[in-house]
Design an enzyme around this catalytic site. Structure first.
Site, PDB file in Angstrom:
ATOM      1  N   GLU A 293      84.884  52.661  58.967  1.00  0.00           N
ATOM      2  CA  GLU A 293      84.655  54.217  58.821  1.00  0.00           C
ATOM      3  C   GLU A 293      84.279  54.415  57.308  1.00  0.00           C
ATOM      4  O   GLU A 293      85.295  54.640  56.343  1.00  0.00           O
ATOM      5  CB  GLU A 293      85.933  54.704  59.218  1.00  0.00           C
ATOM      6  CG  GLU A 293      85.821  56.117  59.862  1.00  0.00           C
ATOM      7  CD  GLU A 293      85.578  57.194  58.633  1.00  0.00           C
ATOM      8  OE1 GLU A 293      84.804  57.162  57.907  1.00  0.00           O
ATOM      9  OE2 GLU A 293      86.290  58.204  58.614  1.00  0.00           O
TER      10      GLU A 293
ATOM     11  N   GLU B 279      78.457  57.433  51.055  1.00  0.00           N
ATOM     12  CA  GLU B 279      79.514  56.622  50.645  1.00  0.00           C
ATOM     13  C   GLU B 279      79.111  55.233  50.639  1.00  0.00           C
ATOM     14  O   GLU B 279      80.140  54.217  50.313  1.00  0.00           O
ATOM     15  CB  GLU B 279      80.839  56.814  51.398  1.00  0.00           C
ATOM     16  CG  GLU B 279      81.282  58.139  51.203  1.00  0.00           C
ATOM     17  CD  GLU B 279      82.631  58.452  52.032  1.00  0.00           C
ATOM     18  OE1 GLU B 279      83.213  57.466  52.676  1.00  0.00           O
ATOM     19  OE2 GLU B 279      83.233  59.606  51.908  1.00  0.00           O
TER      20      GLU B 279
END
Length: 672
Positions: free
Chosen positions: A144, A153
């Protein structure tokens, strides 16, 4: 060991490096993290669990051992799901040390010590082999690593590395794929966050129009995404110009490439208009068949009534480099370019196939006008707010005389131009009408009479707005600057705004409370350790701090009337002593008292003020409308008291507020 943390000093308006206890940074990271929000995201958790169960059984059906690699494990939740779904072993990778320590405790507490190994490293440093972190490559990859933009990210380079070095070929992946969707819209409101609109000024000698210079008009802006809760944007604020189309998708079960690339789709406008904005969001399929799907689609796209609120994944607003007129039915090409971490868009008219292909360049846009570097999106919106500008024009008209000598103290402000058009003789701007407005690049305390050509300042103005301000009261730096230039002011100087006031109201949030709410158990796993860790970090400072949130994105209802609690008189200098107040506020509606909201109001001149917080309470239920260009301060109460009826206690909340004039900070305490 000490650590240095950058923090804005409200008394100097400057960024300063403060020495903090070595744990401060980590406590801030945890206290302000979105871990609680993710653990409360039921839809995400249920679907990850379903996807993990399905992946484990597919591997078992092939007669293989299920070896899981979980990158960015956080609390260890996904690894525990895999272990309880029957995985033989899980490697849980977490680079943030305090988080990895918490994961070890949570895994032990839930009885998975023999099945899960927590590795405190960046996944690119994990080794595989008899003496390595992992005994062998994994055949199930669970991660995740996504943000609102999907790739911000570093998901792509992480996957690329994992496929090369950490997982087997043909491995199962949860999620299996991600798909990015786009929709073309026209929106004056959103476009006002990216371009400066003309400002109309009614002066004595007719109407003047302030327009931005051409390099600002033509500037493509900055490539950083604007991520917002698009579900709070009313449909009246944008016009849909195209259907929703798939822009690109990534299959995580196969090798992933992170190198810069571009994707192109053909759109047929469903309506004529000005294409200004690309709205975008993504969904993830947890399984190859796409039966287990988790989507970020906004309200007008998603048919399902079961709506999941979340703050860790929202929707994206991208500004096209320039607005492009489009005609209904006349095809256009939309190109998405991306590097490892970000995405940007350009629109082209559908011409010859070859000509278009050649025109796609992958360089990311660069701001050439400096304005996009100085002003963030809400600031553009604020400068484009005509009602707000009108208040300043009205009050400047009252105070300016033909012989006024003005000094403006604010960052990147239009006030000097307004004041000039409204008749100020001479204008000094601390911090282009070249001969009329003099820009002084000096800090207020370093100004000398020669800066002002030996004149005294008769009108001191400020919005006030400073780019370093995080919380509403940080703009009180104007008061400190006013104090620093006191010797250069005439004895009967007019200060605009003449004063400011701090206001407060007790509210119940529809959803925002989740980001600070303990979770206890998540999908049957005990995550209390995480709750304790967040609580410990929130209590790390003696006083809890308020935090800034743009409340137009986070619906709430008022449980009390708004109350003025402190005033600041800019006609006088900053006092030596602190300003403090105590009192109580009555709860008028039943509901959960989640916290207090605080904001500033600036009193420009008699009966003219500018409010940075509550615009109105729109109905008897207490629903609030907030200033959309400012963040308000939210102080979350550590315990939430429910008053089901007005007869229930508490009927009031007591407060103590202290404004420390030495630091410019506000300490607060509330008791229910």
């Amino acid at each position: 060991m000490k650590t240095f943390c950058g923090r804005a000093n409200p008394t100097t308006g400057a960024m300063e490096w403060l020495e903090e206890d070595e744990n401060y940074d980590y406590h801030q990271e945890i206290a302000r993290s979105r871990y609680a929000d993710m653990l409360h995201d039921k839809d995400r958790n249920v679907k990850y669990y379903q996807g993990i169960r399905a992946a484990v059984s597919r591997v078992k059906e092939r007669g293989e051992k299920a070896i899981v690699l979980d990158i960015g494990t956080g609390t260890g939740l996904l690894s525990m799901m895999a272990a309880s779904a029957g995985a033989d072993f899980c490697y849980a990778v977490e680079v943030f040390k305090p988080m990895a320590n918490a994961a070890v405790k949570i895994v032990e507490k839930n009885g998975f010590r023999d099945k899960i190994k927590v590795i405190n490293k960046h996944s690119t440093e994990v080794t595989v082999g008899p003496d390595g972190d992992m005994q062998c490559r994994a055949n199930i990859l669970v991660t995740e690593l996504f943000d609102t933009e999907l790739i911000g990210e570093g998901a792509l380079p992480t996957y690329e590395h994992a496929h090369k070095y950490l997982v087997q070929e043909g491995c199962e992946a949860v999620p299996h794929r991600a798909t990015v969707y786009v929709q073309l819209v026209e929106s004056k409101r959103m476009w006002s966050w990216n371009k400066l609109f003309p400002v109309h000024v009614e002066a004595e000698d007719g109407e003047k129009i302030i327009v931005s210079p051409s390099e600002m008009e033509d500037c493509p802006g900055v490539p950083s995404v604007c991520d917002i809760q698009l579900n709070q944007m009313p449909s009246s604020d944008f016009a849909i110009l195209s259907d929703v189309v798939t822009m690109f998708s990534v299959d995580f079960s196969k090798p992933v490439r992170s190198a810069s690339t571009s994707y192109r789709v053909q759109l047929e406008p469903v309506k004529s208009g000005k294409a200004q904005i690309v709205l975008s969001w993504w969904d993830i399929d947890m399984d190859p068949s796409g039966m287990i799907n988790c989507t970020m689609a906004p309200y007008w796209v998603k048919s399902t009534s079961a709506f999941q609120w979340r703050d860790h994944w929202m929707q994206c607003v991208y500004f096209l480099p320039n607005e492009e007129p489009v005609l209904q039915g006349e095809k256009v090409y939309l190109t998405a370019c991306r590097d490892e971490y970000s995405v940007w868009y350009k629109l082209q008219k559908a011409r010859g196939e070859e000509e278009n292909k050649a025109a796609v360049r992958v360089e990311s846009p660069v701001c050439r006008c400096q304005a996009h570097l100085l002003w963030n999106r809400p600031r553009f919106g604020q400068l484009n707010d005509q009602n707000r500008t009108r208040q300043y024009i009205k009050s400047l008209t009252k105070v300016l005389k033909t012989d006024s000598v003005c000094l403006c103290i604010s960052d990147g402000s239009l006030l000097p131009v307004l004041a000039h058009y409204l008749g100020a003789k001479q204008f000094f701007k601390a911090n282009n009408l070249e001969d009329k407005i003099k820009i002084i690049e000096a800090r207020p305390e370093l100004l000398t009479s020669s800066h002002f050509e030996d004149k005294k300042i008769s009108v001191l103005v400020g919005e006030p707005f400073f780019t370093t301000s995080l919380l509403p009261w940080h703009n009180l730096y104007f008061w400190y600057a006013r104090t620093a230039v006191a010797s250069h002011l005439t004895s009967n100087v007019t200060v605009l705004p003449q004063s400011a006031s701090l206001h407060m109201m007790i509210v119940e949030f529809q959803d925002l409370w989740r980001i600070r709410s303990p979770c206890g158990t998540c999908e049957g796993f005990d995550v209390q350790t995480m709750d304790d860790m967040i609580k410990n970090s929130l209590n790390f400072r003696e006083s809890k701090e308020a935090e800034p949130h743009p409340l137009w994105e986070y619906p709430c209802k008022s449980l009390s009337d708004p109350q003025e609690i402190l005033t600041f008189d800019f006609r006088k200098t900053v006092p030596e002593y602190s300003l403090s107040t105590e009192g109580s506020v009555n709860l008028l509606r039943k509901g959960k008292s989640h916290g207090a909201v605080l904001w500033m109001e600036y009193h420009l001149a008699a009966d003219i003020s500018v409010n940075t917080g509550l615009m109105q309470i729109s109905n008897e239920k207490g629903n609030c409308e907030w200033n959309p260009h400012c963040k308000q301060a939210v102080y979350f109460f550590s315990s939430v008291i429910e008053s089901e009826t007005l007869l229930d206690l508490p009927s009031a909340v007591t407060y103590a507020i202290n404004f420390n004039t030495k630091t410019g900070e506000i300490a607060m305490d509330f008791e229910l």
